[in-house]
Design an enzyme around this catalytic site. Sequence first.
Site, mmCIF file in Angstrom:
data_model
loop_
_atom_site.group_PDB
_atom_site.id
_atom_site.type_symbol
_atom_site.label_atom_id
_atom_site.label_comp_id
_atom_site.label_asym_id
_atom_site.label_seq_id
_atom_site.Cartn_x
_atom_site.Cartn_y
_atom_site.Cartn_z
ATOM 1 N N LYS A 185 110.170 -83.397 24.225
ATOM 2 C CA LYS A 185 109.133 -82.730 25.031
ATOM 3 C C LYS A 185 109.718 -82.208 26.336
ATOM 4 C CE LYS A 185 105.567 -85.015 26.951
ATOM 5 N NZ LYS A 185 105.292 -84.539 28.326
ATOM 6 N N HIS A 200 100.370 -96.801 16.310
ATOM 7 C CA HIS A 200 100.529 -95.371 16.538
ATOM 8 C C HIS A 200 99.228 -94.754 17.016
ATOM 9 C CE1 HIS A 200 101.678 -91.188 15.538
ATOM 10 N NE2 HIS A 200 102.880 -91.656 15.745
#
Length: 898
Positions: free
Chosen positions: A561, A138
């Site tokens: 997004k 991540h």
Amino acid sequence: MAIQKLENYNNKEAIREEVTILTSILEEVAAQMMPAETFAKIVELSQLSRQDDYQALIAIISQLNNDELAVISRYFAVLPLLINISEDVDLAYEINHQNNIDQDYLGKISTTIDMVSKQENAAEILEKLNVVPVLTAHPTQVQRQSMLDLTKHIHELLRRYRDVKLGLLNKNKWEDELRCYIEIIMQTDMIREKKLKVTNEITNVMEYYNSSFIKAVTKLQREYKRLAAEKGIVLNNPRPITMGMWIGGDRDGNPFVTAETLKLSALTQCEVIMNYYDEQLYKLYRNFSLSTSIVNVSTAVKMLADLSEDSSVYRENEPYRRAFHYIQMKLANTRDYLVHNKPSDVRYSNVAEFKADLLAIKQSLVENKSMALLKGDFTELLEAVEAFGFYLASIDMRQDSSIHEASVAELLASARIVEDYSSLSEEAKCHVLLKQLETDPRILSATHMPKSEQLEKELAIFAAARELKDKLGEEIIKQHIISHSESVSDLLELAVLLKEVGLVDVDKARVQIVPLFETIEDLDNAPDTMRQYLQLDLAKRWIAGNKYYQEIMLGYSDSNKDGGYLSSGWTLYKAQNELTQIGQDYGVNITFFHGRGGTVGRGGGPSYDAITSQPFGSIKDRLRLTEQGEVIGNKYGNKDAAYYNLEMLVSATLDRMVTQMITDPNEIDGYRETMDEIVSDSYRIYRDLVFNNPHFYDYFFAASPIREVSSLNIGSRPAARKTITEIGGLRAIPWVFSWSQNRVMLPGWYGVGSSFKRFIDKHPDNLSKLQKMYESWPFFRSLLSNVDMVLSKSNMNIAFEYAKMCESEEVRNIFHVILDEWQLTKEIILSIEQNDELLAELPFLKASLDYRMPYFNVLNYIQIELIHRLRRGELSKEQENLIHITINGVATGLRNSG
């Protein structure tokens, strides 16, 4: 009465008591580390925050020098970390306690299997079920491994606190040890000075297997079979949980993932599980001192014993010990061969041979009335072998479709087949690719033409995948994911590359080709893309070789997004419905891989609710989902939490499978038109702000710490695929992370309030319709519950202070647009839920936020001051690290990042 979430049983008083002890020790440590006047500022800031007197707090922070801000930032960053540990300890205690007293809770596997057992095909359901959590690295995972190790020590000490209270442990000694670790934390770098390498990520994730996953998966599998047997259901070889991993194989946007990292990832996990087996075998060797002067053994065990090199005269009559000694030696040779290429004639060719030796011992124990020995360590080993084999997790490979296209174009040009492949139409591309796959046996890369570095790397990693599959077995690498899949040619281009190394031929694909649909447009087009693909004779043969299963990955981050929270959620829901139906039309089982993040803005939220709210028919017997780096520690940091979270995944999947068998899907048909109308408005409202407002880009980069986030050494992958010149070029993860830091949480709610308000205003009955949808439709309830949770973590007063960093009033006014939508969204959500306050249905989370908020709110105000100073040139290069400490602390307080 509805079944409670296990967290609702938490002991608030115990947590407060532990937090008081931790805070007291932290204060003592801080007081001895800094000047008295600096510590007095900490006390004052804490009091002002608890009193919500943030203007006075801001005034004090603005007067602190950089050195004072450094030690104060560290104090307030450590405090939420200690609160997290206390909550985790209490959860672990409750997991054990509620199971020991047989108390029911949401997601409990015994309750779920009882429900499944009432179905006619219960055995088939339980046998076939396979849920796969896929661990990923991540780019916004903020905790250093050193800090994670220290928190584990404190976790273990807090677990012993109840013994301290009972007088079973010396309190002074316990507190001294606790103080020692807190003091070390306060003097340890919280932020990495160097960026993580892929090799570090591989090593770090292996720690979770050693500390939790191996034991948790093994325990769950054992319980699963035991509970089924209690219901008269005999299972042959169920694997309710198997593990997946991206680390070492996910090269999308990460140039540091190579053939070498893929091999390292596979061989490291092979070594870890082999070492675990070795430890278990040694324990059995020490414990199984059964003597043939007292008990008989089978011929098979005698044969194993005779092969042992343990020639001690003291073990002549102890065949089980000698058998385990031989198995241990043979396994060590196998490990040396697989990991280090050391040849040996005495090794296991596959895991089935290893398991057969263990089963021979089991059979001997049963035949000779020693069944009690089958419980405990022996069964734990056998279950681990069934669950893991010779490696811990199947590694996914992933690459962006544009890289595949460029690689194929280069191959076709070098072989003088097509000079400018990329300029062809979609139809022409497919024609060329199918010809290569169906009728042209040539290896395109076998020319003497020079190859680009990118093509060399791609071919090398595919060759490494072939080598690993040949050596470790087919399941070590089962699928390759194509990011930004838009067309059939994207799937066929990967097939051409796999053909280069012999992983695909005209009849079979040894690696499944998995499209990842990410944007709103690509999700809308996904049904047409898959329909065209499933019509291909070539694809039909490949899928038939995979037992008629075809996986599709769904992207939650980029779709959010791209179109906002509501649009993303609803588009994903509809895509699953349509893709499932297309699969049925072509006789293919479409299975979904959910690319969820830790935050709501990236598809996160409670796992149980997320799974049980999936469309009817979309979950058959397989489900895969990502567990992203920043939440792995929260959910799987210890074996109890790991068991509970894996148990919830299995229970939720079974729950949805059974529910969709006994529920009429037509009940929700009337809601689809409503959702289409609301989501259309929401999409437009979101896009108008994020992509169409000329000032939004400047607002985001001024009123959030995105630049500081991008400079953090918190992952091997870059924060953007390219230089950031517009919102579209930014990765979804740092995008969400930055909105979490400035406490707006925009990706998790923006566009919700206005779109619902417009629908409600159209007809007096529309509010009651939405309330009914919330009560009766799990998808809708989960969708809005997540918004509720995100709103509760946001703070518009703090967000306003970030907005003040915008130099232009026009840019700064974006905040008021956001604030109006936030207030409207909160009002609308509460009216649909028919609640008076946020988190009314999650009391444990509300209590947690209530006592942690004052502390990490301080960090936000410190972060704002530090960013001001950085932009004014008042921080040295070394002092920029202070901003990173506040970022770490805020993420810790929120318990998620990107």
